[in-house]
Design a protein around this motif. Structure first.
Motif, short mmCIF file in Angstrom:
data_model
loop_
_atom_site.label_atom_id
_atom_site.label_comp_id
_atom_site.label_asym_id
_atom_site.label_seq_id
_atom_site.Cartn_x
_atom_site.Cartn_y
_atom_site.Cartn_z
N TYR A 151 0.99 -1.69 -0.52
CA TYR A 151 0.13 0.26 -0.57
C TYR A 151 0.90 1.37 0.43
O TYR A 151 0.63 2.30 0.28
CB TYR A 151 -0.88 0.02 1.12
N GLU A 185 -4.01 -1.65 0.44
CA GLU A 185 -4.71 0.07 1.15
C GLU A 185 -3.91 -1.26 2.43
O GLU A 185 -4.50 -1.89 3.29
CB GLU A 185 -5.49 0.29 1.16
N HIS A 211 -4.83 5.22 5.93
CA HIS A 211 -6.12 4.85 5.45
C HIS A 211 -5.06 5.09 3.85
O HIS A 211 -4.74 6.40 3.20
CB HIS A 211 -6.97 5.53 4.56
N TYR A 271 -2.70 3.78 0.90
CA TYR A 271 -4.01 3.30 -0.96
C TYR A 271 -2.21 3.28 -1.74
O TYR A 271 -1.79 4.96 -1.64
CB TYR A 271 -5.17 4.12 -0.64
#
Ligand SMILES: C[N+](C)(C)CCCC[C@H](N)C(=O)O
Ligand SMILES: O=C(O)CCC(=O)C(=O)O
Length: 484
Positions: A309, A362, A375, A377
């Motif tokens: 990620y 992610e 988060h 990503y």
């Protein structure tokens, strides 16, 4: 427009000088009175003539000249162990290879020849031929006008694509170890032939030649290579052996280390600084579900690579099991590049899909305590290859951290799932898996761009510390030690 005399293609046949001269004349060339010729009799190239086939041959001395401009273009006969000349005519491309007159240097020198037309310079070595565009050569000029040798930086040239780059002259210099090009603007560029061989693609596939892809049987036959903590920490040879194993197998093991996070950090920092990530710099984890990840449980973790990620996953992952008073918890290792070799051999189309499609990964974590929430990503292909050599650069494979798939058309989706499943099956095949029980005092370093890791489920209290190292740093260290 410069047009060059071209000669007959001479490959494993015997020719007399007269035949070659007539060939020249039919190809629109003219033959100077100094025209004599010796055919190559020593070469690693099976196509070239061998002494046994050679009967009576005159020695040929030639000069390259352009028909239109009428100026001599000295491709002297001291060019390497054999002479090559060609020209672009309606008859198409033929190439002659011949060794120089008896007066030239011995045949022991590396076998190469240098041929030039108005687009590229062709350097033929015993094991390969490089067709190097003239614009590349001008761009890579290492004269002080275009390169700063103190900073190892280029002094940029603008408008290369607008320059007339057909050379005014080209010849071999420095005892035939370098080629010198005089450009029409009068600038002179000189290139060492070994430098060209090492820097122009299709380049040397060093790391593939230095890597040994493995499965369970191969790596156990080879025997697990370990380095003692003392050697790793004290001697450059010790560090070099650790890095040699990391380049060759994609992992290395340091034994007899003090059982502490600080000793683990010292081992890591012998190679490079420790990366700061959402897990901190040095981390210690156990099955307390303290972070939003399966690693913080007692569950089985299938072979995967970390940080898929992130735009640049950690180069090395370091693990040191400080304590485990239960069963299970074995470390699983799989050579991802071996798995890719197997996939490519059984299903080239599936391999190409994984090297072309881009998929999302992610890492999601709610804010809690001293963690602000994350988060992370990233979109990336599962497999990254060198665009010219095709060499594996990285494998990003983490089925746990795949984000909702929103990057493929309906048609591509089916082929992707099929290809991903095929790779998954190869990775989870026990024949490709090495199991190591990490006990306190043993540190494992893994090339996270190549080797996948996982662990079997476990019970009891298990405490593991480690860290991540940056890719560029460890590769730089290995390169400086001559390992790449
Ligand atoms: C290594 N440590 C336990 C600190 C974190 C593990 C994070 C694993 C994450 N799924 C990834 O693949 O990056
Ligand atoms: O617990 C282990 O040995 C491995 C954990 C893991 O795979 C990871 O942290 O990425």
């Amino acid at each position: 427009m410069t047009k060059w005399i071209r000669s007959a293609q001479i490959l494993n046949k015997s020719y007399t000088c007269q035949h070659i001269q007539s060939k020249f004349l039919t190809l629109g060339g003219s033959v100077s009175q100094h025209f004599y010729y010796t055919l190559s009799y020593k070469s690693a190239d099976p196509h070239l003539l061998t002494r046994s086939r050679l009967h009576t041959y005159l020695t040929v001395r030639f000069k390259w000249w352009s028909i239109n401009s009428g100026t001599f273009f000295r491709g002297s006969d001291t060019i390497g162990p054999y002479i090559s000349l060609w020209s672009s005519t309606s008859a198409g491309h033929n190439l002659i290879k011949a060794c120089p007159s008896r007066h030239s240097h011995t045949q022991q020198q590396s076998q190469f020849s240098v041929v030039c037309n108005d687009e590229c310079v062709q350097v033929s070595f015993a094991d390969r031929t490089l067709k190097i565009p003239l614009i590349w050569l001008r761009d890579h000029c290492r004269s002080e006008k275009f390169y700063n040798h103190n900073t190892h930086q280029k002094i940029p040239q603008s408008g290369l694509s607008e320059l007339d780059l057909s050379p005014a002259e080209i010849c071999l210099v420095d005892n035939n170890s370098a080629v010198s090009i005089t450009w029409k603007d009068g600038h002179v560029s000189k290139f060492n032939l070994d430098w060209l061989a090492n820097n122009f693609y299709p380049g040397k596939l060093v790391s593939q030649s230095k890597r040994q892809y493995w499965n369970n049987e191969i790596v156990l036959e080879e025997g697990l290579q370990t380095v003692s903590y003392n050697d790793h920490m004290t001697y450059d040879d010790g560090l070099k052996k650790s890095l040699t194993n990391l380049v060759k197998f994609g992992f290395c093991i340091i034994e007899e280390t003090p059982v502490s996070q600080s000793a683990t950090q010292a081992v890591a920092e012998r190679i490079s600084y420790v990366l700061q990530t959402v897990f901190g710099q040095m981390w210690t984890f156990t099955s307390d579900a303290s972070r939003s990840d399966t690693a913080y449980t007692t569950q089985y973790l299938g072979a995967h690579t970390d940080n898929t990620y992130l735009s640049s996953p950690a180069g090395v992952q370091v693990f040191h099991c400080l304590k485990h008073n239960g069963s299970g918890g074995e470390t699983l290792l799989v050579d991802g590049f071996k798995a890719l070799d197997i996939l490519r051999s059984v299903d080239q189309a599936a391999f190409k899909v994984l090297a072309s499609v881009v998929i999302p990964h992610e890492y999601k974590e709610q804010a809690s305590g001293n963690h602000p929430g994350y988060h992370l990503y990233n979109l990336s292909p599962v497999v990254t290859l060198h665009p010219i050599s095709g060499e594996y650069i990285s494998l990003r494979f983490n089925p746990y951290d795949r984000a909702p798939l929103n990057t493929l058309s309906l048609h591509d989706m089916t082929t992707f799932y099929s290809a991903y499943d095929k790779l998954s099956k190869i990775i989870s095949n026990k024949e490709n898996e090495l199991r190591i029980k990490l006990n306190p005092g043993t540190i494992l370093l893994i090339d996270n761009w190549r080797v996948l890791h996982g662990r079997s489920s476990f019970d009891g209290t298990r405490v593991v510390c480690g860290c991540y190292l940056p890719r560029d740093e460890w590769i730089s260290k290995a390169r400086l030690m001559g390992l790449l």
